[in-house]
Design an enzyme around this catalytic site. Structure first.
Site, mmCIF file in Angstrom:
data_model
loop_
_atom_site.group_PDB
_atom_site.id
_atom_site.type_symbol
_atom_site.label_atom_id
_atom_site.label_comp_id
_atom_site.label_asym_id
_atom_site.label_seq_id
_atom_site.Cartn_x
_atom_site.Cartn_y
_atom_site.Cartn_z
ATOM 1 N N ASP A 9 12.792 9.061 -4.045
ATOM 2 C CA ASP A 9 12.787 10.398 -3.461
ATOM 3 C C ASP A 9 12.610 11.409 -4.584
ATOM 4 O O ASP A 9 13.316 11.350 -5.604
ATOM 5 C CB ASP A 9 14.097 10.649 -2.716
ATOM 6 C CG ASP A 9 14.202 9.794 -1.460
ATOM 7 O OD1 ASP A 9 13.660 10.215 -0.426
ATOM 8 O OD2 ASP A 9 14.789 8.697 -1.526
ATOM 9 N N GLU A 128 13.855 9.483 10.904
ATOM 10 C CA GLU A 128 15.225 9.719 10.437
ATOM 11 C C GLU A 128 16.122 9.645 11.668
ATOM 12 O O GLU A 128 16.083 10.513 12.537
ATOM 13 C CB GLU A 128 15.331 11.089 9.774
ATOM 14 C CG GLU A 128 14.482 11.217 8.507
ATOM 15 C CD GLU A 128 14.369 12.635 7.992
ATOM 16 O OE1 GLU A 128 14.992 13.539 8.595
ATOM 17 O OE2 GLU A 128 13.657 12.853 7.004
#
Length: 262
Positions: A9, A128
């Site tokens: 990330d 998500e």
């Protein structure tokens, strides 16, 4: 064959890590970590722009261009990809696949357009998921902050019909917690669709990954366990093999990578 995929990330050119996609901490230079995981035998890499939603665009093209100079495995890039043109730019920079979330939720036809333009194998639906009180999961965007109202399983089924060739399934509840993946979520999604499912969020020890595969995952995304050097890709591969999972043999990796690692 099960794929082991380090997840990186990125925020402003830094590799970062958080808990439940928040509280982000800088780890280091993403290119250095990508190279290290490649040398350890990673099957693929996953780059996610953690702040793309703030700026409405993906900013990883330069990082990807640098990575592919010395890393020769498939790379998936996600975050802030909102159009076919955005995807084309990422693919031209050296990525093999693009992961889309927010833009696909806002305009599902984008999945069809990208699959038609680049092929379904290039299109990864990023989800998500947050478990609700009734036991079902709802899809969120913006690092688990924006409610979409979409049921995860139904949304994934629709996306696959539209042309998504793979699903990156992140449990926001489990992410960064080191307590294992959401096995019920993995099982529900993998039973609903025929495309590969990448489990993401929650790997604390190698057996968590083994359990994710047993629940139906085709690939394991890993971050914390690698970034903080609690294990290596090579070590994880060995334990997976010892537990009966079909993984690429380490010898095959060394023979493929050997010429580049000297």
């Amino acid at each position: 064959m099960i794929r082991l995929i380090p997840r990186l990330d990125i925020k402003s050119k830094h590799l970062i890590k958080g808990v439940k996609l928040e509280g982000l901490r800088k780890i280091g230079n993403p290119n250095e970590y990508a190279r290290k995981y490649y040398e350890q035998g990673a099957d693929e890499l996953l780059y996610m722009d953690a702040v793309a939603s703030l700026y409405g665009r993906n900013s990883l093209t330069e990082i990807v261009k640098e990575t592919v100079k010395s890393v020769f495995i498939p790379i998936t890039v996600g975050g802030g990809i909102r159009s076919v043109e955005d995807a084309r730019e990422i693919l031209r920079s050296g990525a093999d696949k693009v992961a889309i979330n927010t833009a696909a939720v806002q305009r599902p036809d984008l999945i069809n357009e990208m699959a038609k333009t680049f092929g379904e194998q290039c299109v990864v639906l990023s989800v998500e998921a947050i478990r609700q009180a009734d036991g079902k999961w709802l899809a969120f965007t913006d690092n688990g902050r924006e409610h979409t109202g979409l049921d995860v399983v139904e949304w994934v089924k629709e996306a696959v019909v539209r042309g998504a060739g793979e699903v990156l399934l992140t449990s926001v509840d489990k992410e960064g917690g080191r307590k294992g993946y959401d096995l019920a979520l993995i099982e529900a999604v993998s039973e609903a669709v025929s495309v590969p499912v990448i489990a993401s969020g929650g790997m604390g020890q190698v057996m968590d990954g083994v359990e994710a595969v047993q629940a139906g995952a085709n690939a394991i995304a890993m971050a914390d366990i690698l970034h903080y050097e609690r294990d290596t890709v090579e070590g994880i591969r060995q334990v997976c093999a010892e537990n009966g999972l079909s993984v690429r043999p380490q010898e095959a990796i060394h023979s493929v990578h050997g010429g580049e690692l000297s």
